[in-house]
Scaffold this motif. Structure first.
Motif, short mmCIF file in Angstrom:
data_model
loop_
_atom_site.label_atom_id
_atom_site.label_comp_id
_atom_site.label_asym_id
_atom_site.label_seq_id
_atom_site.Cartn_x
_atom_site.Cartn_y
_atom_site.Cartn_z
N ALA A 121 -26.67 -31.48 -20.07
CA ALA A 121 -27.66 -32.48 -20.47
C ALA A 121 -28.70 -31.88 -21.41
CB ALA A 121 -28.34 -33.08 -19.24
N HIS A 122 -28.85 -30.56 -21.35
CA HIS A 122 -29.94 -29.95 -22.12
C HIS A 122 -29.50 -28.92 -23.14
CE1 HIS A 122 -32.77 -31.93 -19.51
NE2 HIS A 122 -32.11 -31.50 -18.47
N GLU A 123 -28.24 -28.54 -23.09
CA GLU A 123 -27.82 -27.46 -23.96
C GLU A 123 -26.43 -27.75 -24.51
OE1 GLU A 123 -27.92 -22.97 -23.06
OE2 GLU A 123 -29.17 -23.92 -21.55
N LYS A 124 -26.23 -27.41 -25.77
CA LYS A 124 -24.90 -27.58 -26.36
C LYS A 124 -24.09 -26.32 -26.10
CE LYS A 124 -25.30 -31.07 -29.90
NZ LYS A 124 -26.75 -31.36 -29.93
N VAL A 125 -23.53 -26.24 -24.91
CA VAL A 125 -22.65 -25.10 -24.62
C VAL A 125 -21.32 -25.66 -24.14
CG1 VAL A 125 -24.47 -23.48 -24.01
CG2 VAL A 125 -23.55 -24.99 -22.26
N SER A 126 -20.32 -24.83 -24.10
CA SER A 126 -19.00 -25.30 -23.64
C SER A 126 -19.06 -25.53 -22.14
CB SER A 126 -17.94 -24.26 -23.96
OG SER A 126 -18.08 -23.16 -23.08
N LYS A 127 -18.14 -26.36 -21.67
CA LYS A 127 -18.09 -26.68 -20.26
C LYS A 127 -17.84 -25.40 -19.45
CE LYS A 127 -16.45 -30.41 -17.40
NZ LYS A 127 -15.46 -31.44 -17.17
N GLU A 128 -17.05 -24.51 -20.05
CA GLU A 128 -16.70 -23.28 -19.35
C GLU A 128 -17.95 -22.40 -19.15
OE1 GLU A 128 -14.83 -21.23 -16.99
OE2 GLU A 128 -14.02 -23.15 -17.69
N THR A 129 -18.76 -22.33 -20.19
CA THR A 129 -20.01 -21.57 -20.09
C THR A 129 -20.90 -22.16 -19.01
OG1 THR A 129 -19.84 -21.32 -22.48
CG2 THR A 129 -21.91 -20.63 -21.45
N ARG A 131 -19.99 -23.89 -16.49
CA ARG A 131 -19.41 -23.63 -15.17
C ARG A 131 -19.72 -22.21 -14.71
NH1 ARG A 131 -15.41 -25.35 -11.98
NH2 ARG A 131 -14.98 -27.10 -13.33
N GLN A 132 -19.60 -21.28 -15.64
CA GLN A 132 -19.88 -19.89 -15.27
C GLN A 132 -21.33 -19.72 -14.83
OE1 GLN A 132 -18.74 -17.39 -18.54
NE2 GLN A 132 -16.56 -17.80 -18.15
N ARG A 133 -22.22 -20.35 -15.59
CA ARG A 133 -23.63 -20.23 -15.23
C ARG A 133 -23.89 -20.86 -13.86
NH1 ARG A 133 -28.24 -22.90 -18.74
NH2 ARG A 133 -27.09 -21.97 -20.47
N SER A 134 -23.25 -21.99 -13.60
CA SER A 134 -23.41 -22.65 -12.31
C SER A 134 -22.94 -21.74 -11.18
CB SER A 134 -22.60 -23.95 -12.26
OG SER A 134 -22.92 -24.76 -13.36
N ARG A 135 -21.80 -21.10 -11.41
CA ARG A 135 -21.24 -20.24 -10.38
C ARG A 135 -22.17 -19.05 -10.11
NH1 ARG A 135 -16.42 -17.80 -12.68
NH2 ARG A 135 -18.10 -16.57 -13.61
N ASP A 136 -22.67 -18.46 -11.18
CA ASP A 136 -23.56 -17.31 -11.01
C ASP A 136 -24.84 -17.71 -10.27
OD1 ASP A 136 -21.66 -15.98 -12.36
OD2 ASP A 136 -22.72 -15.92 -14.29
N THR A 137 -25.35 -18.90 -10.59
CA THR A 137 -26.59 -19.33 -9.94
C THR A 137 -26.34 -19.60 -8.46
OG1 THR A 137 -27.00 -20.44 -12.03
CG2 THR A 137 -28.62 -20.77 -10.29
N ALA A 166 -29.26 -27.35 -4.19
CA ALA A 166 -30.35 -28.01 -4.91
C ALA A 166 -31.27 -26.98 -5.56
CB ALA A 166 -31.15 -28.90 -3.94
N ILE A 167 -31.51 -25.88 -4.87
CA ILE A 167 -32.34 -24.82 -5.45
C ILE A 167 -31.64 -24.22 -6.66
CG2 ILE A 167 -33.30 -22.52 -5.03
CD1 ILE A 167 -33.68 -23.42 -2.06
N ALA A 168 -30.33 -24.00 -6.51
CA ALA A 168 -29.56 -23.45 -7.64
C ALA A 168 -29.65 -24.37 -8.85
CB ALA A 168 -28.11 -23.24 -7.23
N ILE A 169 -29.55 -25.69 -8.61
CA ILE A 169 -29.63 -26.65 -9.72
C ILE A 169 -30.98 -26.52 -10.42
CG2 ILE A 169 -29.76 -29.11 -10.28
CD1 ILE A 169 -27.55 -29.57 -8.22
N ALA A 170 -32.04 -26.32 -9.63
CA ALA A 170 -33.37 -26.19 -10.23
C ALA A 170 -33.47 -24.91 -11.07
CB ALA A 170 -34.44 -26.19 -9.14
N LEU A 171 -32.74 -23.88 -10.67
CA LEU A 171 -32.83 -22.60 -11.38
C LEU A 171 -31.96 -22.56 -12.63
CD1 LEU A 171 -32.64 -20.08 -8.37
CD2 LEU A 171 -34.67 -20.94 -9.52
N LEU A 172 -30.97 -23.48 -12.72
CA LEU A 172 -29.92 -23.40 -13.73
C LEU A 172 -30.43 -23.15 -15.14
CD1 LEU A 172 -27.26 -26.15 -12.97
CD2 LEU A 172 -26.91 -23.69 -13.23
N ASN A 173 -31.43 -23.95 -15.55
CA ASN A 173 -31.86 -23.86 -16.95
C ASN A 173 -33.11 -23.00 -17.13
OD1 ASN A 173 -29.77 -25.46 -17.92
ND2 ASN A 173 -30.84 -27.33 -17.36
#
Ligand SMILES: Nc1ncnc2c1ncn2[C@@H]1O[C@H](COP(=O)(O)OP(=O)(O)OP(=O)(O)O)[C@@H](O)[C@H]1O
Ligand SMILES: [Mg+2]
Lengths: 326, 325
Positions: A121-129, A131-137, A166-173
């Motif tokens: 929603a906020h960044e033009k990155v690939s879905k794979e990127t 996903r990786q960031r989500s997993r790391d968070t 929910a905390i991870a989602i807040a940290l994502l960006n």
């Protein structure tokens, strides 16, 4: 640049226009949080902590409305900002963690979907990127084998795990400001410690400002730099964490601290503030705490202004217990 | 999953068997087909031979036993009127009815969901109130009357579309369908709309109620707090949740759509099962009536099973094992 705090709330007023009358859930609240700073926002149930948080994000739903004051985010007033602008900021520059972990995740969407969409929603990155960031968070907040767990639905997670998601989602960006509404209440002590450690680290390293809403004074004591105490929609006392906890000045803060069990109170009866929280619909003009306060007198019936009875401390009381602070 | 389906299939067989009993006995109570079928000038001996040919002289339980044995072989008897297998008569008409019902269902969904969601998002708006008031009309006006009005206005007065029959059909997988030709589509439009009005109103109400409930959930607010676009919130977060009750109810109502197509088919002379059953009832054509009812029962049972499977796909919290059979 650096002298502009990340968030400065000035005289915020959020009222709920209900059939029974106007509930002044937030009534003239001011505070500021700078880069990398952590502020604890405490107060009993119904004192307006969550509504303050929602007001900052512009998420107060009818019948509620922000009727006055400013929310300055990096100097920009968010009250009256366009929905478009708010959408850009939310989840990106300002994130919020909601109070109830069981209700904040969409039950019919997988965890990965709900995380990846927040990145995209906020960044033009690939879905794979994304996903990786989500997993790391997720790993960062202590979800074991995140790669696999990401594909699960919320109902397959415990309450504590959901709160961590929910905390991870807040940290994502990596936002500039996080409003965390009792984020660790549902967690056990070890996980809570881990989350607090991560939160503190994030603030120190990335300069994220953090508002930590809680009932738990012990958590605030170990985490926050400063503290704001709310009572019935108004600010009672505000100052640095050590000052306020060691030498509270407002009778309500004194009572609140007195009712926390500690090592040396074992066996004794815990102190209890007498009386009950007043209804927000019929708040008196004067101090809202006067019915329950041992120091109250005629002066308390007048409108209370914020004063600075000791340096660096904001108090809304005409009988600040300065002796106690010495 | 497979255990669930096997158990459900066994229950279904039981349901179908019980229904066969009820249907068979019921139809025998309704009236005596002999008066209708026999030439009024026939003498007593002729009448008796006729009764014997049809097997109507034997006791009811014996008749039922033969019916059941034949039914298991796929033979539901011959029509008294057409002297053809009843099952074949009905099966020939199934595509027409299904085509009508499916198009009606699609219309109900395509029109009903956007209107319902809109009305749920802006419950106090003028447009929303108009939508809801109109949906009450859709609920309360009788189908046959609306159908006749449609014919009068669109077919007779305006001449926009034909008023009866299937029009030209084209064949797909060896079955004739109207929706494949332009002329057929024009024939299909009015009856399908007529049949769908009631369901459309139902979908509007379901979608509105679902939307009003879901928008106040914390997870929608949280989605906003994540900075998602309005479209993403409505079309993914909200829609996925309201589709659960809509699909479940509509799935179950699909059987009703087929059963109720009787009225629409009659008004628009649509050559489907409904038209056939009305004729069969008028003529007390017992085998056709029984065969029709049995097929409807089977359709309902199959639909229920499909809906349960769909439901478990849509809602991750439900697994088939958890659904009671
Ligand atoms: N939707 C609403 N309609 C009417 N009044 C509301 C609404 N939401 C909140 N309020 C009012 O705002 C007050 C403050 O609520 P808030 O949720 O901010 O309390 P809180 O300090 O977060 O309490 P808790 O610790 O229990 O979460 C409530 O007491 C209530 O009177
Ligand atoms: Mg709260």
């Amino acid at each position: 640049m650096s002298d502009v705090p990340t968030l400065a709330v000035e005289n915020l007023e959020t009222h709920f226009f209900t059939k029974a009358g106007v509930a002044k859930a937030v009534d003239g609240v001011s505070f500021s949080v700078g880069r990398g700073e952590i502020m604890g926002l405490v107060g009993e149930s119904g004192s307006g902590k969550s509504v303050t948080g929602f007001s900052i994000l512009g998420l107060v739903d009818p019948p509620g409305r922000v009727v006055g004051g400013k929310v300055l985010f990096n100097g920009e007033d968010l009250i009256g900002a366009s929905e478009q602008r708010m959408q850009k900021l939310r989840g990106n520059k300002i994130a919020m963690i909601f109070q109830d972990p069981m209700m904040t995740l969409n039950p019919v969407l997988r965890i990965d979907t709900q995380m990846i969409e927040t990145v995209l929603a906020h960044e033009k990155v690939s879905k794979e990127t994304a996903r990786q960031r989500s997993r790391d968070t997720l790993a960062q907040v202590g979800i074991p084998s995140p790669e696999e767990r990401m594909r699960a639905y919320p109902h397959q997670f415990s309450g504590g795990m959901r709160q961590r998601v929910a905390i991870a989602i807040a940290l994502l960006n990596k936002p500039d400001l996080i409003v965390a509404d009792e984020p660790t209440t549902a967690l056990d002590v070890t996980i809570q410690g881990q989350i607090l450690y991560e939160a503190q680290k994030l603030c120190r390293e990335t300069g994220t400002a953090l508002i930590w809403i809680t009932h738990d004074l012990a958590v605030v004591a170990g985490l926050a730099d400063k503290i704001s105490v709310m009572y019935a929609g108004r600010l009672a006392e505000q100052g640095t964490i050590d000052d306020v906890l060691d030498h509270p000045v407002h009778p309500y803060t004194i009572g609140l601290l007195g009712s926390v069990p500690g090592h040396n109170t074992r066996g004794q009866r815990l102190y209890q503030i007498p009386g009950m929280t007043p209804s927000l619909l019929s708040l008196p003009d004067g101090c809202a705490f006067k019915e329950r306060c041992e120091f109250s007198d005629a002066a308390c019936a007048l409108r209370q202004e914020i004063t600075e009875p000791v340096p660096g401390r904001a108090v809304r009381c005409c009988h600040p217990q300065i002796e106690a602070a010495r | 999953m497979s255990v669930f389906i096997i158990r459900r299939l066994m229950q279904s067989v039981l349901v179908v068997w019980i229904m066969s009993l009820l249907v068979f006995v019921g139809v025998n109570i309704v009236g005596d087909p002999v008066d209708m079928l026999v030439n009024p000038e026939a003498d007593q001996a002729e009448i008796e031979r006729f009764i014997k040919d049809l097997g109507l002289d034997r006791p009811l339980h014996e008749q039922y036993w033969y019916f059941l044995l034949n039914a298991l072989k796929g033979d539901l008897g011959n029509s008294f009127i057409f002297n053809q297998p009843a099952l074949k008569l009905i099966v020939q008409r199934i595509p027409a009815t299904f085509e009508l019902a499916i198009v009606a269902l699609l219309m109900a969904i395509i029109v009903g969901i956007p209107l319902g969601v809109y009305a749920g998002l802006k419950p106090d708006g003028k447009i929303s109130k108009t939508i809801m008031a109109t949906s009450i009309l859709g609920f309360s006006l009788p189908t046959f009357w609306v159908g006749m009005m449609m014919i009068m206005v669109f077919a007779v007065m305006l001449g926009w579309s034909p008023s009866y029959g299937r029009g030209e059909t084209a064949s797909l997988f060896g079955i004739e369908f109207s929706f494949l030709t332009w002329n057929g589509l024009r024939h299909l439009f009015l009856p399908a709309l007529n049949l769908s009005l009631f369901k459309m109103s139902l979908v509007i109400r379901l979608a509105r109620a679902g939307t009003r409930e879901v928008v106040h959930q914390d997870y929608i607010k949280f989605a906003r707090a994540k900075g998602l676009s309005q479209n993403r919130i409505i079309f993914v977060h909200l829609m996925k949740n309201i589709m659960i009750p809509v699909v479940t109810v509509l799935g179950l109502e699909f059987g009703g759509l087929i059963a109720f197509s009787v009225v629409t088919e009659t008004v628009f002379s649509w050559p489907g099962m409904g038209k056939l059953i009305i004729d069969a009832l008028n003529n007390l054509d017992r085998p056709v009536v029984v065969a029709y009812l049995m097929i409807i029962v089977v359709i309902f049972v199959v639909i229920n099973l499909v809906v349960d499977v769909l439901y478990s796909i849509l809602d991750p919290r439900v697994r088939l094992q958890d659904l009671k059979g």
